[in-house]
Design an enzyme around this catalytic site. Structure first.
Site, PDB file in Angstrom:
ATOM      1  N   HIS A   6       2.552 -13.275 -20.255  1.00 28.01           N
ATOM      2  CA  HIS A   6       4.618 -13.785 -19.681  1.00 28.01           C
ATOM      3  C   HIS A   6       4.647 -11.910 -18.687  1.00 28.01           C
ATOM      4  CE1 HIS A   6       5.839 -11.917 -23.359  1.00 28.01           C
ATOM      5  NE2 HIS A   6       6.948 -11.468 -22.614  1.00 28.01           N
ATOM      6  N   ASP A  36      -0.894 -15.452 -25.594  1.00 25.00           N
ATOM      7  CA  ASP A  36      -0.186 -14.929 -24.624  1.00 25.00           C
ATOM      8  C   ASP A  36      -0.254 -13.488 -24.123  1.00 25.00           C
ATOM      9  OD1 ASP A  36       2.282 -14.046 -22.947  1.00 25.00           O
ATOM     10  OD2 ASP A  36       3.560 -13.177 -24.832  1.00 25.00           O
ATOM     11  N   SER A 110       8.455  -5.782 -24.582  1.00 25.81           N
ATOM     12  CA  SER A 110       6.969  -7.320 -24.539  1.00 25.81           C
ATOM     13  C   SER A 110       5.479  -6.162 -24.089  1.00 25.81           C
ATOM     14  CB  SER A 110       7.074  -8.024 -23.149  1.00 25.81           C
ATOM     15  OG  SER A 110       8.006  -9.432 -23.961  1.00 25.81           O
TER      16      SER A 110
END
Length: 176
Positions: A6, A36, A110
């Site tokens: 992402h 992910d 992230s």
């Protein structure tokens, strides 16, 4: 460079900025939607490399260190503990069992590492809980190591699957 899918989105080419402000053109080698994760390659030499630890031995109560750029504050480090193991969240596939930590994680963390007290990477930060504060999740090292190997060699992750087709059992089908 291992990061989250992402984070790179659908881009094939990205800019990578290191802590010393060096900027590199990066190429996305592969990405995996289920975990992910994404793998990015840059042309550079003599860069420091983080040691990979094992998440198999991690237990609730162990120290956890998160590194990232939360809310745009580059190269931030936060400290907490491993809160729980084998968690699932909607933001990441239910097939992946995540490490839960209370180390402060915010948007911008992230793709950053979750470290143990020895500075070894035991997870890749991937999600936060929208319902609570200081509840974050990381992809365990055993998962990201397997995915990384496949992305390096194949550019994708291969998974087995079982196909099943439902049909009415007719006398002709029963005879077959």
């Amino acid at each position: 460079i291992l990061t989250n899918r992402h984070v790179v989105g659908d881009a094939d080419q990205i800019k990578v900025t290191l802590s010393d402000k060096q900027v590199f053109d990066g190429k996305v080698v592969g990405r995996d939607a289920i975990t992910d994760l994404a793998l990015v390659k840059i042309e550079a030499k003599n860069l420091p490399v983080a040691r990979i630890g094992t998440s198999k031995n991690v237990r609730p109560g162990d120290w956890a260190i998160a590194i990232g750029s939360p809310l745009g504050f580059d190269h931030s480090v936060t400290l907490g503990i491993i809160s729980a193991l084998d968690r699932s969240v909607d933001e990441v596939s239910q097939q992946i069992k995540l490490i839960q930590t209370d180390a402060a994680i915010n948007p911008g963390n992230s793709g950053g590492p979750l470290l143990n007290i020895d500075g070894e990477v035991i997870g890749i930060i991937t999600a936060i809980s929208r319902q609570g504060q200081n509840i974050g999740f990381a992809i365990p090292s055993e998962v990201f190591e397997d995915v990384t190997k496949q992305l390096l060699t194949q550019g994708k992750v291969s998974r087995p699957y079982f196909g099943l087709h439902m049909a009415e059992l007719t006398p002709a089908a029963a005879d077959e």
